[in-house]
Design a protein around this motif. Structure first.
Motif, PDB file in Angstrom:
ATOM      1  N   ALA A   8      33.993  33.133  46.157  1.00 50.36           N
ATOM      2  CA  ALA A   8      34.486  34.104  45.183  1.00 50.36           C
ATOM      3  C   ALA A   8      34.464  33.483  43.789  1.00 50.36           C
ATOM      4  CB  ALA A   8      35.903  34.525  45.557  1.00 50.36           C
ATOM      5  N   PRO A   9      34.178  34.268  42.752  1.00 53.04           N
ATOM      6  CA  PRO A   9      34.184  33.734  41.391  1.00 53.04           C
ATOM      7  C   PRO A   9      35.599  33.368  40.948  1.00 53.04           C
ATOM      8  CG  PRO A   9      33.938  36.112  41.344  1.00 53.04           C
ATOM      9  CD  PRO A   9      33.834  35.701  42.793  1.00 53.04           C
ATOM     10  N   LEU A  10      35.684  32.443  40.011  1.00 50.97           N
ATOM     11  CA  LEU A  10      36.960  32.030  39.438  1.00 50.97           C
ATOM     12  C   LEU A  10      37.474  33.137  38.518  1.00 50.97           C
ATOM     13  CD1 LEU A  10      39.036  29.689  38.859  1.00 50.97           C
ATOM     14  CD2 LEU A  10      37.552  29.090  36.916  1.00 50.97           C
ATOM     15  N   ASP A  11      38.715  33.544  38.687  1.00 51.30           N
ATOM     16  CA  ASP A  11      39.322  34.565  37.825  1.00 51.30           C
ATOM     17  C   ASP A  11      39.994  33.913  36.622  1.00 51.30           C
ATOM     18  OD1 ASP A  11      38.927  37.244  38.941  1.00 51.30           O
ATOM     19  OD2 ASP A  11      39.965  36.451  40.698  1.00 51.30           O
ATOM     20  N   VAL A  12      39.581  34.349  35.413  1.00 48.12           N
ATOM     21  CA  VAL A  12      40.150  33.809  34.177  1.00 48.12           C
ATOM     22  C   VAL A  12      40.374  34.954  33.196  1.00 48.12           C
ATOM     23  CG1 VAL A  12      39.049  31.542  34.465  1.00 48.12           C
ATOM     24  CG2 VAL A  12      37.889  33.334  33.148  1.00 48.12           C
ATOM     25  N   ASP A  13      41.085  34.636  32.140  1.00 46.55           N
ATOM     26  CA  ASP A  13      41.264  35.602  31.054  1.00 46.55           C
ATOM     27  C   ASP A  13      40.112  35.541  30.059  1.00 46.55           C
ATOM     28  OD1 ASP A  13      43.998  36.508  31.804  1.00 46.55           O
ATOM     29  OD2 ASP A  13      44.507  34.413  31.386  1.00 46.55           O
ATOM     30  N   LEU A  14      39.580  34.339  29.840  1.00 48.12           N
ATOM     31  CA  LEU A  14      38.590  34.120  28.798  1.00 48.12           C
ATOM     32  C   LEU A  14      37.517  33.179  29.315  1.00 48.12           C
ATOM     33  CD1 LEU A  14      38.313  34.906  25.731  1.00 48.12           C
ATOM     34  CD2 LEU A  14      39.330  32.683  25.220  1.00 48.12           C
ATOM     35  N   ALA A  15      36.262  33.620  29.274  1.00 43.66           N
ATOM     36  CA  ALA A  15      35.131  32.775  29.638  1.00 43.66           C
ATOM     37  C   ALA A  15      34.327  32.465  28.387  1.00 43.66           C
ATOM     38  CB  ALA A  15      34.244  33.463  30.673  1.00 43.66           C
ATOM     39  N   LEU A  16      34.155  31.187  28.097  1.00 46.53           N
ATOM     40  CA  LEU A  16      33.309  30.765  26.991  1.00 46.53           C
ATOM     41  C   LEU A  16      31.943  30.430  27.577  1.00 46.53           C
ATOM     42  CD1 LEU A  16      35.728  28.468  24.941  1.00 46.53           C
ATOM     43  CD2 LEU A  16      35.599  30.960  25.065  1.00 46.53           C
ATOM     44  N   VAL A  17      30.963  31.241  27.282  1.00 45.84           N
ATOM     45  CA  VAL A  17      29.618  31.059  27.825  1.00 45.84           C
ATOM     46  C   VAL A  17      28.801  30.310  26.781  1.00 45.84           C
ATOM     47  CG1 VAL A  17      27.581  32.214  28.731  1.00 45.84           C
ATOM     48  CG2 VAL A  17      29.851  33.187  29.136  1.00 45.84           C
ATOM     49  N   GLY A  18      28.510  29.057  27.061  1.00 47.67           N
ATOM     50  CA  GLY A  18      27.937  28.153  26.073  1.00 47.67           C
ATOM     51  C   GLY A  18      29.022  27.225  25.573  1.00 47.67           C
TER      52      GLY A  18
ATOM     53  N   HIS B 182      35.983  46.631  32.130  1.00 49.54           N
ATOM     54  CA  HIS B 182      37.323  46.083  32.380  1.00 49.54           C
ATOM     55  C   HIS B 182      37.285  44.577  32.585  1.00 49.54           C
ATOM     56  CE1 HIS B 182      38.908  50.159  32.803  1.00 49.54           C
ATOM     57  NE2 HIS B 182      37.858  50.427  33.557  1.00 49.54           N
ATOM     58  N   ARG B 183      36.250  44.093  33.251  1.00 46.74           N
ATOM     59  CA  ARG B 183      36.080  42.664  33.512  1.00 46.74           C
ATOM     60  C   ARG B 183      34.595  42.327  33.370  1.00 46.74           C
ATOM     61  NH1 ARG B 183      40.347  39.293  34.266  1.00 46.74           N
ATOM     62  NH2 ARG B 183      39.734  38.411  36.267  1.00 46.74           N
ATOM     63  N   VAL B 184      34.327  41.050  33.112  1.00 47.77           N
ATOM     64  CA  VAL B 184      32.954  40.559  32.986  1.00 47.77           C
ATOM     65  C   VAL B 184      32.708  39.553  34.102  1.00 47.77           C
ATOM     66  CG1 VAL B 184      31.253  39.422  31.510  1.00 47.77           C
ATOM     67  CG2 VAL B 184      33.052  40.834  30.479  1.00 47.77           C
ATOM     68  N   LEU B 185      31.660  39.791  34.871  1.00 43.65           N
ATOM     69  CA  LEU B 185      31.262  38.845  35.912  1.00 43.65           C
ATOM     70  C   LEU B 185      30.156  37.967  35.343  1.00 43.65           C
ATOM     71  CD1 LEU B 185      31.564  37.870  38.839  1.00 43.65           C
ATOM     72  CD2 LEU B 185      29.787  39.527  39.469  1.00 43.65           C
ATOM     73  N   VAL B 186      30.443  36.664  35.242  1.00 46.54           N
ATOM     74  CA  VAL B 186      29.480  35.692  34.740  1.00 46.54           C
ATOM     75  C   VAL B 186      28.726  35.123  35.937  1.00 46.54           C
ATOM     76  CG1 VAL B 186      29.156  33.544  33.450  1.00 46.54           C
ATOM     77  CG2 VAL B 186      31.004  35.124  32.809  1.00 46.54           C
TER      78      VAL B 186
ATOM     79  N   ASP C  85      48.913  30.460  27.132  1.00 46.48           N
ATOM     80  CA  ASP C  85      49.169  31.282  28.317  1.00 46.48           C
ATOM     81  C   ASP C  85      47.910  31.976  28.837  1.00 46.48           C
ATOM     82  OD1 ASP C  85      48.898  32.878  26.120  1.00 46.48           O
ATOM     83  OD2 ASP C  85      50.604  34.180  26.563  1.00 46.48           O
ATOM     84  N   LEU C  86      46.731  31.486  28.450  1.00 49.48           N
ATOM     85  CA  LEU C  86      45.485  32.077  28.916  1.00 49.48           C
ATOM     86  C   LEU C  86      44.772  31.148  29.895  1.00 49.48           C
ATOM     87  CD1 LEU C  86      43.881  33.571  25.671  1.00 49.48           C
ATOM     88  CD2 LEU C  86      45.230  34.756  27.407  1.00 49.48           C
ATOM     89  N   ARG C  87      44.160  31.751  30.904  1.00 50.26           N
ATOM     90  CA  ARG C  87      43.275  30.997  31.796  1.00 50.26           C
ATOM     91  C   ARG C  87      41.885  31.029  31.167  1.00 50.26           C
ATOM     92  NH1 ARG C  87      43.859  34.708  36.826  1.00 50.26           N
ATOM     93  NH2 ARG C  87      43.730  36.181  35.060  1.00 50.26           N
ATOM     94  N   ILE C  88      41.336  29.844  30.932  1.00 41.91           N
ATOM     95  CA  ILE C  88      40.087  29.725  30.184  1.00 41.91           C
ATOM     96  C   ILE C  88      39.092  28.907  30.994  1.00 41.91           C
ATOM     97  CG2 ILE C  88      39.027  28.929  28.031  1.00 41.91           C
ATOM     98  CD1 ILE C  88      41.827  29.121  26.746  1.00 41.91           C
ATOM     99  N   ALA C  89      37.842  29.348  30.973  1.00 42.60           N
ATOM    100  CA  ALA C  89      36.747  28.587  31.576  1.00 42.60           C
ATOM    101  C   ALA C  89      35.622  28.442  30.564  1.00 42.60           C
ATOM    102  CB  ALA C  89      36.237  29.264  32.844  1.00 42.60           C
ATOM    103  N   VAL C  90      34.968  27.275  30.569  1.00 42.18           N
ATOM    104  CA  VAL C  90      33.751  27.046  29.794  1.00 42.18           C
ATOM    105  C   VAL C  90      32.604  26.913  30.786  1.00 42.18           C
ATOM    106  CG1 VAL C  90      32.519  25.503  28.226  1.00 42.18           C
ATOM    107  CG2 VAL C  90      34.974  25.876  27.920  1.00 42.18           C
ATOM    108  N   VAL C  91      31.554  27.702  30.571  1.00 41.24           N
ATOM    109  CA  VAL C  91      30.396  27.667  31.466  1.00 41.24           C
ATOM    110  C   VAL C  91      29.179  27.263  30.645  1.00 41.24           C
ATOM    111  CG1 VAL C  91      29.077  28.890  33.228  1.00 41.24           C
ATOM    112  CG2 VAL C  91      31.436  29.600  32.729  1.00 41.24           C
TER     113      VAL C  91
ATOM    114  N   ARG D 111      34.907  35.532  36.849  1.00 40.85           N
ATOM    115  CA  ARG D 111      35.254  36.897  36.503  1.00 40.85           C
ATOM    116  C   ARG D 111      36.316  36.824  35.415  1.00 40.85           C
ATOM    117  NH1 ARG D 111      37.226  38.405  40.968  1.00 40.85           N
ATOM    118  NH2 ARG D 111      35.378  39.258  41.957  1.00 40.85           N
ATOM    119  N   ALA D 112      36.018  37.393  34.239  1.00 35.39           N
ATOM    120  CA  ALA D 112      36.875  37.208  33.071  1.00 35.39           C
ATOM    121  C   ALA D 112      37.234  38.535  32.429  1.00 35.39           C
ATOM    122  CB  ALA D 112      36.163  36.330  32.037  1.00 35.39           C
ATOM    123  N   SER D 113      38.411  38.568  31.804  1.00 34.67           N
ATOM    124  CA  SER D 113      38.775  39.744  31.018  1.00 34.67           C
ATOM    125  C   SER D 113      37.874  39.885  29.796  1.00 34.67           C
ATOM    126  CB  SER D 113      40.238  39.641  30.577  1.00 34.67           C
ATOM    127  OG  SER D 113      41.102  39.602  31.693  1.00 34.67           O
ATOM    128  N   TRP D 114      37.483  38.747  29.212  1.00 35.34           N
ATOM    129  CA  TRP D 114      36.580  38.721  28.062  1.00 35.34           C
ATOM    130  C   TRP D 114      35.612  37.561  28.231  1.00 35.34           C
ATOM    131  CZ3 TRP D 114      36.643  42.317  24.132  1.00 35.34           C
ATOM    132  CH2 TRP D 114      37.773  43.129  24.032  1.00 35.34           C
TER     133      TRP D 114
END
Length: 405
Positions: free
Chosen positions: A5-15, A127-131, A34-40, A141-144
């Protein structure tokens, strides 16, 4: 393909390059905790892989990281050098190493998850973005999703140039440079048949400097041509090659085009950096707008708002850039002469604020009136005709240009 399953976050930084690094530092600086953040990103950037030069008032969060700063610069044209006093602004140089280090510290404090992987599709359902990875694997899977990957304009512009360059970091055996004065543009370099070229010198101290050759033109040079151009500029500066060592080499290619970069390709995908319009079409300068984007996104998130920065430049400035590019590309104006007139007939501080998109309409008129009016009017008429033709062949932008309801 993995079924994980993809990681659920609030904010995905792509790049994870300069735009993402500045954003991570800004999120930390503005106390976003208070945000869950991922860098991909497929590369975890470290060290000195690039140098940014920009202008602005002294102070601010970047000040401790600067390698050098100058209150005056030179523009060297056919009639000789002009020393420009920049107060209340100053020209500054920032190397990437300290930016990446500060971003790494921010990552630790923010609890960021880093996923070292290339990115394929961004699937936005409103509603959500699947990276997805390059192999279509769901990663996040991110809110933004904030996408700063380099990309071409959504469609070709009417004028499509590049700012392309090579620079040498040189260490001299004896003092060679004036550390109190940078060379912003030196137009004594041989000019291409279509486009313009210039050299510049950014001294860190009397023995260490970045010497660079830059062209604005439609296509890059061959590898050996850059070294030949830099060698010729070194000789023009009167520098003895036996007296210094080239420690590092930097290369770059930046788009200069009136083609559109869509900031919101879908409701919850936001582009940053060059992909988000941070590059000034008429000059290729990017860093200051990229830094503003990072601060605006962080401020909005800290206040509970969406991570959407303002347009990098006013629409009237983008129109003026399109006209200037057309005039330069069609040979209606002489490239070095165009920039020399800007600095000859305006305070340096006004020109720099204009290039940053920070001037008033009255100041814009003053800058425009300092150019050669007949060729610029011809370019403006041609640009208008090109826009009318484009509206007949290009469909209007879709809902992706509008925020979600």
């Amino acid at each position: 393909m993995s079924s994980a399953a993809p990681l659920d976050v609030d904010l995905a930084l792509v790049g994870g390059g300069g735009a993402a690094s500045l954003l991570l530092a800004a999120l930390d600086r503005h106390g976003v905790r208070d945000l869950r953040i991922a860098v991909v990103d497929p590369v975890h950037r470290r060290g000195q892989d690039r140098t940014w030069a920009f202008w602005g008032p002294p102070g601010g969060d970047l000040e401790p990281m600067l390698s050098a700063r100058w209150d005056r610069v030179e523009v060297i044209g056919r009639s000789g050098p002009r020393v420009l006093e920049l107060a209340p602004l100053r020209y500054a140089m920032l190397r990437s190493g300290p930016v990446y280090e500060r971003a790494a510290e921010a990552e630790r404090r923010l609890g960021v998850t880093r996923i070292v992987s290339p990115v394929g599709a961004l699937d936005d359902d409103g509603h959500r973005v699947l990276v997805r990875g390059a192999d279509n694997t769901p990663l996040v899977r991110a809110s933004w999703a904030l996408d700063s990957r380099p990309r071409r304009p959504d469609r070709p512009g009417r004028t499509n140039w590049l700012q392309h360059f090579r620079g040498w970091w040189v260490a001299a055996d004896a003092p060679m440079f004036d550390p109190d004065r940078a060379v912003l543009m030196d137009f004594r370099t041989p000019q291409p048949a279509r486009g313009l070229s210039f050299g510049y010198v950014l001294p860190v101290d009397s023995r260490y400097a970045l010497i660079e050759y830059t062209e604005f033109s439609a296509r890059p040079l061959a590898d050996g041509e850059y070294d030949a151009a830099l060698g010729a500029y070194r000789d023009l500066l009167g520098l003895d090659p036996a007296g210094f060592t080239v420690r590092e080499v930097e290369n770059g290619v930046i788009p200069m085009t009136d083609g559109p970069f869509r900031r919101r390709p879908s409701p919850r995908v936001v582009r940053l950096g060059t992909a988000g319009g941070a590059t000034r079409p008429s000059t290729g300068f990017t860093f200051a707008a990229m830094h503003r984007q990072a601060d605006q996104v962080a401020r909005s998130l800290a206040a509970g708002g969406p991570p959407v920065p303002a347009p990098a430049y006013p629409r009237r400035h983008l129109w003026m850039d399109a006209v200037a590019l057309r005039a330069l590309d069609r040979g209606l104006v002489d490239g070095p002469g165009f920039f020399e007139r800007l600095f000859d007939r305006n305070p340096a501080e006004r020109v720099l604020r204009f290039l940053d998109g920070a001037t008033t309409p009255a100041e814009d008129l003053a800058v425009m009136s300092s150019t050669r009016l007949v060729p610029m009017a011809t370019a403006a008429a041609g640009d208008t005709l090109g826009r009318l033709r484009a509206t007949r062949t290009v469909p209007p932008p879709g809902a992706g240009d509008r925020p979600p309801g």
